[in-house]
Design a protein around this motif. Structure first.
Motif, short mmCIF file in Angstrom:
data_model
loop_
_atom_site.label_atom_id
_atom_site.label_comp_id
_atom_site.label_asym_id
_atom_site.label_seq_id
_atom_site.Cartn_x
_atom_site.Cartn_y
_atom_site.Cartn_z
N TYR A 49 0.84 -1.21 0.00
CA TYR A 49 0.00 0.00 0.00
C TYR A 49 0.87 1.25 0.00
N ARG A 50 1.91 1.26 0.79
CA ARG A 50 2.78 2.44 0.83
C ARG A 50 3.44 2.69 -0.53
N GLN A 51 3.78 1.63 -1.23
CA GLN A 51 4.33 1.80 -2.58
C GLN A 51 3.28 2.41 -3.51
N ALA A 52 2.03 2.01 -3.35
CA ALA A 52 0.96 2.59 -4.16
C ALA A 52 0.78 4.06 -3.84
N LEU A 53 0.88 4.42 -2.58
CA LEU A 53 0.74 5.83 -2.19
C LEU A 53 1.88 6.67 -2.77
N GLU A 54 3.07 6.10 -2.85
CA GLU A 54 4.20 6.82 -3.44
C GLU A 54 3.99 7.06 -4.92
N ALA A 55 3.18 6.22 -5.57
CA ALA A 55 2.91 6.36 -7.00
C ALA A 55 1.63 7.14 -7.27
N TRP A 56 1.04 7.75 -6.24
CA TRP A 56 -0.19 8.53 -6.41
C TRP A 56 0.03 9.58 -7.49
N PRO A 57 -0.84 9.70 -8.47
CA PRO A 57 -0.53 10.47 -9.68
C PRO A 57 -0.65 11.99 -9.55
N VAL A 58 -1.19 12.48 -8.45
CA VAL A 58 -1.33 13.94 -8.25
C VAL A 58 -0.81 14.29 -6.87
N PRO A 59 -0.43 15.55 -6.64
CA PRO A 59 -0.01 15.94 -5.30
C PRO A 59 -1.09 15.62 -4.28
N ALA A 60 -0.69 15.11 -3.13
CA ALA A 60 -1.67 14.69 -2.13
C ALA A 60 -1.13 14.95 -0.73
N GLU A 61 -2.06 15.13 0.17
CA GLU A 61 -1.76 15.32 1.58
C GLU A 61 -2.27 14.11 2.35
N GLN A 62 -1.41 13.52 3.17
CA GLN A 62 -1.81 12.37 3.97
C GLN A 62 -2.26 12.85 5.35
N LEU A 63 -3.51 12.56 5.66
CA LEU A 63 -4.12 13.05 6.89
C LEU A 63 -4.50 11.88 7.81
N ARG A 64 -4.43 12.10 9.09
CA ARG A 64 -4.86 11.10 10.07
C ARG A 64 -5.87 11.76 11.00
N VAL A 65 -7.10 11.26 10.92
CA VAL A 65 -8.23 11.88 11.62
C VAL A 65 -8.64 11.03 12.81
N PRO A 66 -8.65 11.59 14.03
CA PRO A 66 -9.12 10.82 15.18
C PRO A 66 -10.64 10.63 15.13
N THR A 67 -11.11 9.42 15.40
CA THR A 67 -12.54 9.14 15.45
C THR A 67 -12.83 8.20 16.61
N ARG A 68 -14.10 8.00 16.90
CA ARG A 68 -14.49 7.10 17.99
C ARG A 68 -14.15 5.65 17.67
N GLN A 69 -13.87 5.33 16.40
CA GLN A 69 -13.46 3.99 16.01
C GLN A 69 -11.94 3.85 15.92
N GLY A 70 -11.23 4.91 16.24
CA GLY A 70 -9.79 4.91 16.10
C GLY A 70 -9.36 5.82 14.96
N GLU A 71 -8.07 5.92 14.75
CA GLU A 71 -7.54 6.82 13.74
C GLU A 71 -7.96 6.39 12.33
N THR A 72 -8.33 7.38 11.51
CA THR A 72 -8.73 7.13 10.12
C THR A 72 -7.78 7.86 9.18
N PHE A 73 -7.27 7.11 8.20
CA PHE A 73 -6.34 7.67 7.22
C PHE A 73 -7.11 8.22 6.03
N VAL A 74 -6.73 9.43 5.59
CA VAL A 74 -7.38 10.08 4.46
C VAL A 74 -6.31 10.65 3.54
N LEU A 75 -6.47 10.43 2.26
CA LEU A 75 -5.56 10.99 1.26
C LEU A 75 -6.30 12.10 0.52
#
Length: 279
Positions: free
Chosen positions: A18-44
């Motif tokens: 998955y990390r290799q796929a994120l490195e190949a993301w075709p446009v500029p992106a910001e990796q965000l980590r959002v706290p939730t009641r179910q635990g941390e949620t990753f958002v690109l």
């Protein structure tokens, strides 16, 4: 905590892929980590900061990388937030909120709040389609447009439990590959990269096994936002013809596209969906 991976080594292999796929993301992106009641949620997050928000929800056994081929189109006019569903093989928490409750909607409330989004358009597929539809029913004021590909919860779920049982057996990889081709409707040559990813995932990942709750007619009739539904006529997971029929009957303002020769995995719809979102 739910054991969503079959082994620690398998978890590491999947996350490295998955990390290799994120490195190949075709446009500029910001990796965000959002706290939730179910635990941390990753958002690109991709696209202009001041553009209208677009939330992307993937299917079971997937993560945000499934949108890699579409985000170039959508991020031109939207701030696209590709969310890793919790309990799936991404970078979000391994927790699995109960589907027969408001727990999934409450988790999405937390995600949108963490992203500073009051309302957004949604594009989603399969389990993500169920998630987005559940949210639109429970929080209609927060969903401006809804584009769904082969969503769960509308047409009869045909082989969901059998598919998951099948793919969790210790099959040889060639047997697993054949099963994935049959269920997802993938072509061994044309869709080789996607098929390789599915085989790798289900070699190491334990998917959810419960059937998705079906939305009643009255819940679908209450939807007032613009809705686009795209289904494959050869979907082996859900009865796509029943999905199309129920959507047309219960949501008369919806647009429905049934692609006769397509299976559960729907590709090449970035432009039609973009046109729907911009309309």
């Amino acid at each position: 905590m739910t054991m969503i991976y079959k082994s620690e080594a398998g978890r590491r292999e999947l996350l490295e892929h998955y990390r290799q796929a994120l490195e190949a993301w075709p446009v500029p992106a910001e990796q965000l980590r959002v706290p939730t009641r179910q635990g941390e949620t990753f958002v690109l997050a991709s696209g202009p900061y001041d553009a209208p928000p677009l939330v992307l929800l993937h299917g079971s056994g997937a993560n945000a990388s499934m949108w890699q081929g579409d985000v170039v189109t959508w991020s031109q006019n939207f701030r696209a937030y590709a969310v890793d569903l919790v309990g799936e093989p991404g970078l979000s928490a391994p927790s699995r909120p109960a589907l027969d409750s408001d727990a999934v909607a409450l988790w999405l409330d937390d995600v949108l709040e963490g992203l500073g989004i009051s309302d957004a358009a949604f594009v989603a597929t399969s389990l993500g389609g169920w998630t987005a539809l559940d949210y639109a029913i429970r929080r209609p004021e927060r969903v401006t447009r809804l584009a769904l590909m082969c969503p769960g919860g509308v047409g009869r779920q045909k082989v969901g439990w059998m598919f998951k049982a099948l793919l969790t057996r210790p099959f040889r990889r060639d047997g697993l590959r054949e099963s994935a081709m049959a269920v997802a409707g993938l072509d061994g040559d044309r869709d080789r990269q996607a098929l390789d990813a599915v085989v790798l995932t289900f070699t190491h990942f334990n998917p959810r096994r419960e059937r998705l709750p079906v939305f009643p007619d009255e819940a679908l009739r209450a939807l007032t936002m613009h809705v686009l539904v795209i289904v494959g006529g050869r979907d082996a997971m859900f009865d796509s013809h029943q999905t199309a029929r129920r959507v047309r009957e219960c949501i008369p303002h919806a647009t429905v596209h049934l692609l006769p020769e397509v299976g559960h995995a729907v590709f090449g719809q970035a432009e039609p969906i973009a046109a729907f979102l911009r309309a």
